[in-house]
Design a protein around this motif. Sequence first.
Motif, PDB file in Angstrom:
ATOM      1  N   ARG A 292       0.843  -1.189   0.000  1.00  0.00           N
ATOM      2  CA  ARG A 292       0.000   0.000   0.000  1.00  0.00           C
ATOM      3  C   ARG A 292       0.882   1.244   0.000  1.00  0.00           C
ATOM      4  N   ARG A 293       0.432   2.235  -0.723  1.00  0.00           N
ATOM      5  CA  ARG A 293       1.161   3.505  -0.764  1.00  0.00           C
ATOM      6  C   ARG A 293       0.654   4.403   0.356  1.00  0.00           C
ATOM      7  N   LEU A 294       1.594   5.030   1.051  1.00  0.00           N
ATOM      8  CA  LEU A 294       1.246   5.954   2.129  1.00  0.00           C
ATOM      9  C   LEU A 294       1.026   7.333   1.527  1.00  0.00           C
ATOM     10  N   ALA A 295      -0.204   7.801   1.575  1.00  0.00           N
ATOM     11  CA  ALA A 295      -0.547   9.106   1.034  1.00  0.00           C
ATOM     12  C   ALA A 295      -0.169  10.195   2.032  1.00  0.00           C
ATOM     13  N   PRO A 296      -0.056  11.432   1.580  1.00  0.00           N
ATOM     14  CA  PRO A 296       0.258  12.530   2.511  1.00  0.00           C
ATOM     15  C   PRO A 296      -0.788  12.634   3.614  1.00  0.00           C
ATOM     16  N   GLY A 297      -0.322  12.747   4.839  1.00  0.00           N
ATOM     17  CA  GLY A 297      -1.215  12.858   5.980  1.00  0.00           C
ATOM     18  C   GLY A 297      -1.595  11.539   6.619  1.00  0.00           C
ATOM     19  N   ASP A 298      -1.219  10.407   6.021  1.00  0.00           N
ATOM     20  CA  ASP A 298      -1.553   9.112   6.609  1.00  0.00           C
ATOM     21  C   ASP A 298      -0.717   8.855   7.856  1.00  0.00           C
ATOM     22  N   ASP A 299      -1.340   8.245   8.840  1.00  0.00           N
ATOM     23  CA  ASP A 299      -0.641   7.798  10.030  1.00  0.00           C
ATOM     24  C   ASP A 299      -0.088   6.408   9.756  1.00  0.00           C
ATOM     25  N   ALA A 300       1.229   6.272   9.776  1.00  0.00           N
ATOM     26  CA  ALA A 300       1.856   5.002   9.404  1.00  0.00           C
ATOM     27  C   ALA A 300       1.398   3.860  10.302  1.00  0.00           C
ATOM     28  N   ALA A 301       1.241   4.116  11.604  1.00  0.00           N
ATOM     29  CA  ALA A 301       0.823   3.055  12.519  1.00  0.00           C
ATOM     30  C   ALA A 301      -0.588   2.576  12.201  1.00  0.00           C
ATOM     31  N   THR A 302      -1.494   3.513  11.932  1.00  0.00           N
ATOM     32  CA  THR A 302      -2.873   3.130  11.627  1.00  0.00           C
ATOM     33  C   THR A 302      -2.962   2.396  10.303  1.00  0.00           C
ATOM     34  N   VAL A 303      -2.260   2.899   9.284  1.00  0.00           N
ATOM     35  CA  VAL A 303      -2.278   2.241   7.981  1.00  0.00           C
ATOM     36  C   VAL A 303      -1.675   0.839   8.075  1.00  0.00           C
ATOM     37  N   THR A 304      -0.578   0.705   8.815  1.00  0.00           N
ATOM     38  CA  THR A 304       0.050  -0.605   8.963  1.00  0.00           C
ATOM     39  C   THR A 304      -0.864  -1.574   9.696  1.00  0.00           C
ATOM     40  N   ALA A 305      -1.538  -1.113  10.738  1.00  0.00           N
ATOM     41  CA  ALA A 305      -2.454  -1.985  11.474  1.00  0.00           C
ATOM     42  C   ALA A 305      -3.607  -2.438  10.581  1.00  0.00           C
ATOM     43  N   ASP A 306      -4.185  -1.518   9.810  1.00  0.00           N
ATOM     44  CA  ASP A 306      -5.261  -1.901   8.886  1.00  0.00           C
ATOM     45  C   ASP A 306      -4.755  -2.872   7.823  1.00  0.00           C
ATOM     46  N   GLN A 307      -3.533  -2.640   7.336  1.00  0.00           N
ATOM     47  CA  GLN A 307      -2.966  -3.521   6.321  1.00  0.00           C
ATOM     48  C   GLN A 307      -2.729  -4.922   6.879  1.00  0.00           C
ATOM     49  N   LEU A 308      -2.161  -5.011   8.074  1.00  0.00           N
ATOM     50  CA  LEU A 308      -1.928  -6.315   8.682  1.00  0.00           C
ATOM     51  C   LEU A 308      -3.237  -7.019   8.997  1.00  0.00           C
ATOM     52  N   ARG A 309      -4.221  -6.261   9.466  1.00  0.00           N
ATOM     53  CA  ARG A 309      -5.520  -6.865   9.756  1.00  0.00           C
ATOM     54  C   ARG A 309      -6.127  -7.469   8.493  1.00  0.00           C
ATOM     55  N   ASP A 310      -6.027  -6.757   7.390  1.00  0.00           N
ATOM     56  CA  ASP A 310      -6.582  -7.263   6.135  1.00  0.00           C
ATOM     57  C   ASP A 310      -5.826  -8.512   5.667  1.00  0.00           C
ATOM     58  N   VAL A 311      -4.491  -8.509   5.796  1.00  0.00           N
ATOM     59  CA  VAL A 311      -3.700  -9.667   5.372  1.00  0.00           C
ATOM     60  C   VAL A 311      -4.028 -10.881   6.224  1.00  0.00           C
ATOM     61  N   VAL A 312      -4.114 -10.709   7.538  1.00  0.00           N
ATOM     62  CA  VAL A 312      -4.398 -11.839   8.425  1.00  0.00           C
ATOM     63  C   VAL A 312      -5.789 -12.406   8.140  1.00  0.00           C
ATOM     64  N   ARG A 313      -6.754 -11.556   7.925  1.00  0.00           N
ATOM     65  CA  ARG A 313      -8.106 -12.043   7.642  1.00  0.00           C
ATOM     66  C   ARG A 313      -8.165 -12.790   6.317  1.00  0.00           C
ATOM     67  N   ARG A 314      -7.443 -12.318   5.328  1.00  0.00           N
ATOM     68  CA  ARG A 314      -7.438 -13.023   4.033  1.00  0.00           C
ATOM     69  C   ARG A 314      -6.729 -14.373   4.151  1.00  0.00           C
ATOM     70  N   LEU A 315      -5.665 -14.439   4.948  1.00  0.00           N
ATOM     71  CA  LEU A 315      -5.004 -15.720   5.151  1.00  0.00           C
ATOM     72  C   LEU A 315      -5.925 -16.706   5.871  1.00  0.00           C
ATOM     73  N   ILE A 316      -6.698 -16.227   6.828  1.00  0.00           N
ATOM     74  CA  ILE A 316      -7.641 -17.096   7.528  1.00  0.00           C
ATOM     75  C   ILE A 316      -8.745 -17.556   6.580  1.00  0.00           C
ATOM     76  N   THR A 317      -9.256 -16.641   5.763  1.00  0.00           N
ATOM     77  CA  THR A 317     -10.309 -17.002   4.819  1.00  0.00           C
ATOM     78  C   THR A 317      -9.816 -18.013   3.792  1.00  0.00           C
ATOM     79  N   ALA A 318      -8.553 -17.873   3.377  1.00  0.00           N
ATOM     80  CA  ALA A 318      -7.987 -18.799   2.396  1.00  0.00           C
ATOM     81  C   ALA A 318      -7.596 -20.144   2.994  1.00  0.00           C
TER      82      ALA A 318
END
Length: 486
Positions: free
Chosen positions: A159-185
């Motif tokens: 994911r690309r970090l846009a101006p103004g993004d909070d890196a911690a929040t974006v990373t947490a959302d990204q990891l949450r999405d990856v973990v959920r997709r791995l569980i679904t798969a």
Amino acid sequence: MNVVVERPVADAAVGLAAFRREFYRCLTRRADALFELVDAALCADGPVGSLVGLSLVGEHRRGHGSLYAALNRGRVDVDRLRTAVAAVPVPRAADGRIVLAVDVTCWLGPEAHTCPQRVLCHTYGRGKDTHIMVPGWPYSLVTALETGRSSWTAPLDVRRLAPGDDAATVTADQLRDVVRRLITAGQWQPGDPDMWVVADAGYDGPRLAFLLADLPVRVLVRMRSDRVLRRRAPVERTGNGRPPRHGGEFVFGDPASWGDPDAVTITDTRLYGTATVRAWHALHPRLTHRTAWTSHTGTLPIIEGTVVLLTVDRLPSGATPKPVWLWWSHPEPSSSEVGLIWQAFLRRFDIEHTFRMLKQTMGWTSPKLRDPAAADRWTWLVLAAYTQLRLARSAVADLRRPWERPAPPERLTPARVRRGFRNLRGKAGNPASAPKPSRPGPGRPPGQRNHRPATRHDVHIVTSTKPANTPKRPKKTANPTPRRTG
């Protein structure tokens, strides 16, 4: 940490063909041109130096105009592509554990004044002990790690970090999405060991652990050597005031405050000599309503974990080794886990091999693209190409150079797998249709100037939000031992 390389399917060409068909379905506009662009990047001789050079590869049956039009006006169903990548088998530890690493790399563009949404990126190695800020597009990449003498990883999301993004929040959302997709798969099922997330010192480990507390995830991050954590509050109350929420200090720079470690392991390694690991349980940072916790309502949480101190005898580079401080989100791990934590952190640096492969060989940051959406599109195409290399890893022949040593199939590097991908491509199938005959457009008449120059954009930087008339705070005296308590 012993890790078993992903098991290949009975016929690697069948698994590769299935992924190529699904990848083609993820291309919703100008699918044929985008698909052949990926094949050209996989089958080109040598590193990819430019996009227009890929139009000369035999696997790309269209002109260079179609190539650029596909990147600028094509469409990729990224959500569906994320699901397809998550369904590909990932490396697992000996106990079936999945280890994820997250890091940020930058697509630098210091002279790209017409590219919007550029931010200042922290770069390393551009001078002796010099770190400078260069404009570019930062990308956060999540990969699954494997061990052994290998440079392979399994990229799962970017994911690309846009101006103004909070890196911690974006990373947490990204990891949450990856973990959920791995569980679904079906990559993780109830009863399996928790996944591990490994990150460097730029990430707030307690914050990630707090945001991912509802998932089967353990967080491991490196901490700076000037941090100060707190122990648990004492059970006995002294006085009539409010009971304390924090215990005594654990100062990283003050050995007198450490006390006896709760666990100690000593391991003899080939590269680092004797590796000594000491662990202290149930330590937490004292949070304040600042930075990422500004919007938190109510009482701030107490996020306990284990602090690990790693010391080694030597480094492969010959430099003087420095102690490494790690924070583990489990407050009381077992002795076996303490012995694996530091090894998992050292494997995190394998993500640098993936960055080098994507940039220097696959040509990820070589195109001179103006639109950030086109850059994101090309980024996912490169990620899909690397996933095809993972699937073809056990099926391609080793086309080694005369000066290279023979290597078994499980020891082939990504670059050597790419070298033999062209011979496997015919068995994997090509869902793209043949191009239709066309003529190039007339273009701009010779001698006529461009009367529509591109808009120039400023680089986004972090500015102060204080009013102009806010008085400055008085300077404090120098502290010989600076500390970070947050």
